[in-house]
Motif scaffolding. Structure first.
Motif, short mmCIF file in Angstrom:
data_model
loop_
_atom_site.label_atom_id
_atom_site.label_comp_id
_atom_site.label_asym_id
_atom_site.label_seq_id
_atom_site.Cartn_x
_atom_site.Cartn_y
_atom_site.Cartn_z
N ASP A 110 0.87 -1.17 0.00
CA ASP A 110 0.00 0.00 0.00
C ASP A 110 0.91 1.22 0.00
OD1 ASP A 110 -2.41 1.43 2.44
OD2 ASP A 110 -1.52 2.22 0.60
N THR B 273 -1.71 5.30 -3.97
CA THR B 273 -2.98 6.01 -3.80
C THR B 273 -2.79 7.51 -4.02
OG1 THR B 273 -2.58 5.95 -1.41
CG2 THR B 273 -3.96 4.21 -2.33
N GLU C 16 -10.04 2.64 -4.73
CA GLU C 16 -9.62 2.66 -3.33
C GLU C 16 -10.85 2.54 -2.41
OE1 GLU C 16 -7.36 6.17 -2.39
OE2 GLU C 16 -6.59 5.33 -0.52
N GLY D 42 -7.16 9.11 4.49
CA GLY D 42 -5.71 9.04 4.30
C GLY D 42 -5.10 10.41 4.54
N SER E 203 -8.16 3.47 8.87
CA SER E 203 -6.94 4.25 8.57
C SER E 203 -6.89 5.47 9.52
CB SER E 203 -6.92 4.64 7.10
OG SER E 203 -5.64 5.13 6.77
CA LIG Z 1 -4.33 5.13 2.62
#
Ligand SMILES: [Ca+2]
Ligand SMILES: Nc1ncnc2c1ncn2[C@@H]1O[C@H](COP(=O)(O)OP(=O)(O)O)[C@@H](O)[C@H]1O
Length: 526
Positions: free
Chosen positions: A69, A146, A189, A229, A375
């Motif tokens: 990731d 990402t 995602e 994120g 996350s």
């Molecule tokens: Ca992430």
């Protein structure tokens, strides 16, 4: 005459009264005994067969998969395993290792792309220890990048491709079966994060008997996915209404024999790190001096921020203005309410070309069901003790926790959490306030629907995140149709076999007793 009926019965010859013709012994009992005897032997063989086959130590055939990731702030390497013979069943894949790659996210190596490749060395060596050596070659390895790389790609596509090819070369030179390194879309995602948490929560599991009653919808509803994120945030859930007003936010899955119409949106620049930059840049618009009082940081906290860096991101480029100073000097004043007011300016709630929007004119159907928030949602709310396992603290108590935490002076906060990285510790006031604003104002979670959010880091042994869903999809481990499942579990099958054998044996013994009852116990003989 006192006779031990037991002894006499056993040896007693036919004792009918004199003169009476003995009845011809019919052949029926003999046949019955033979059949019963045969069935008895059969039952015993069945029992032995089941016992032997179940106790054989079959070699466990375990498979492995690796996903990296490559996030905006960090890269994690995950190793997953599953039993090969069950790979199409739901819920069988689990995470056995997570390795945090040292250094920034790979987009941070735009000035020295080879370092992106070198940074993966340690975790790839760790993966080689976890996966048995003889299985390295067959073990697929994927890298998904990402929002950090999406932004770098917007800034300079060529550099982004150079970073990707550097990490690709490193992965190709590993002993694993390289299956690709790419920048995944925000939609992917969101979708894979939704698949991961529902796979791990067993939402796709249809009980064996339901297969015979396909009309019954799956008893379990699916759970929505909220992913925060550093550079983007995703919201994904199955809305009540099937019809979507925006095709780009609509996904259609067929998983384990059931169709799902899923809503998803990824807000680029609304990860918490980019949101902080956007807030600072907006604050700067009215600043006359290089000193900026910021209520999102604790009183006594100070930070110098390079103006050049601040405007370097595509998320802040639109706010660019020429300033007389190269550095911004941020001075904390620790005020939740004032911080929330500044953050809420990031969400444009004025224009909506649909029946309902979240913010910035993005379609969002009414929120539905429960949500798993993971996350950075989890990292921050867990630190603030707002991620109670069962259900989160009510919205109002989360707000009062934030008010209290933001008002604490920096010296006190630092002393209270000496083991927490200053980069994270100094931003929990902003991050917690941002999360509440994003959920309450951005997505419009109410006091009631807030209670349907669960902040979670892991489900079982696996981290909540997009990587497991990504691997499940690429390895075709989630079939569109329900695999033919035995209506009974393995244990159920063995149990039923043993039970039916015992009943059979019991019936045989009973039959034998009836037919072979000692003559003297038969009516009318003695
Ligand atoms: Ca992430
Ligand atoms: N222990 C932690 N406490 C607080 N924040 C954390 C912690 N670990 C990671 N983070 C933050 O979580 C976010 C993770 O984002 P990341 O997945 O790297 O970015 P993206 O998904 O946008 O590409 C970053 O903002 C990072 O700083």
């Amino acid at each position: 005459m006192d006779v031990d009926t037991r002894a006499s019965c056993q040896s007693l010859p036919y004792s009918g009264s004199a003169g009476a013709k003995p009845k011809m012994a019919s052949t029926k009992p003999k046949m019955a005994v033979l059949i019963l005897g045969f069935l008895f032997v059969l039952a015993v063989i069945a029992l032995i067969t089941v016992a032997v086959t179940q106790n054989q130590r079959l070699p466990k055939n375990i498979k492995y998969g690796i996903v990296l990731d490559a996030g905006s702030s960090h890269t994690n390497l995950y190793v997953y395993t599953w039993p090969a013979e069950k790979e199409n069943d739901t819920g069988v894949v689990q995470q056995v290792e997570v390795c945090k790659v040292e250094g920034p996210g790979i987009s941070g190596y735009s000035q020295a792309v080879q370092n992106a490749s070198r940074s993966l060395q340690h975790c790839l060596e760790r993966a080689q220890e976890v996966v048995p050596q003889q299985q390295h070659q067959e073990t697929p390895v994927y890298l998904g990048a990402t929002a950090g790389m999406r932004l770098l790609s917007l800034e300079n596509r060529h550099v982004a491709m150079e970073v990707l090819s550097a990490v690709e070369n490193r992965l190709r030179s590993s002993p694993f079966n390289f299956q690709g390194a790419r920048i995944i879309t925000g939609q992917e995602e969101g979708a894979y994060g939704w698949i991961t948490i529902n796979y791990l929560l067993g939402s796709f599991k249809q009980s064996g008997w339901l297969n015979f009653l396909p009309k019954l919808t799956s008893i379990k509803e699916t759970v929505g996915a909220l992913d925060l994120g550093g550079a983007s945030t995703q919201i994904t859930f199955v809305p009540e209404q099937e019809q979507s007003e925006s095709q780009e936010n609509s996904l259609h899955f067929r998983l384990y024999g059931k169709s799902y119409n899923v809503y998803t949106h990824s807000f680029l620049c609304y990860g918490k790190d980019q949101a902080l930059r956007m807030k600072l840049v907006r604050d700067l618009q009215n600043a006359e001096t290089a000193r900026l009082q910021d209520p999102c940081f604790h009183t006594g906290y100070e930070r110098n921020v390079s103006i050049r860096d601040l405007y370097a991101s595509p998320c802040t480029a639109n706010y660019k203005q020429s300033l007389a100073f190269p550095q911004l000097h941020v001075v904390g004043s620790g005020d939740y309410q004032a911080c929330q007011t500044r953050i809420e300016e990031l969400f444009n709630k004025t224009s909506c070309p649909y029946s309902k929007c979240s913010f910035n004119g993005i379609f969002q159907p009414p929120l539905q069901g429960h949500f798993g928030a993971f996350s950075a949602f989890y990292f921050v709310m867990n630190f603030l003790n707002l991620s109670a396992d069962s259900s989160p603290a009510p919205l109002n108590s989360a707000i009062s926790t934030m008010k209290n935490f933001c008002s604490r002076p920096w010296s006190e906060v630092k002393a209270a959490y000496p083991q927490v990285k200053e980069k994270y510790l100094s931003e929990y006031c902003f991050s917690g306030t941002y999360i509440i604003s994003l959920l309450k104002t951005g997505y419009e979670f109410s006091l009631e629907t807030w209670q349907q959010i669960q902040f979670l880091g892991k489900i079982g042994s696996s981290d909540a995140g997009w990587t497991l869903g990504y691997m499940l999809n690429l390895t075709n481990m989630i079939p569109a149709e329900q695999p033919l499942m035995r209506p009974l579990s393995h244990a159920g099958y063995v149990g039923l076999m043993v039970l039916s054998s015992l009943v059979l044996v019991g019936a045989l013994l009973l039959g034998w007793c009836i037919f072979r009852k000692p003559r003297c116990l038969r009516k009318g003989i003695v």
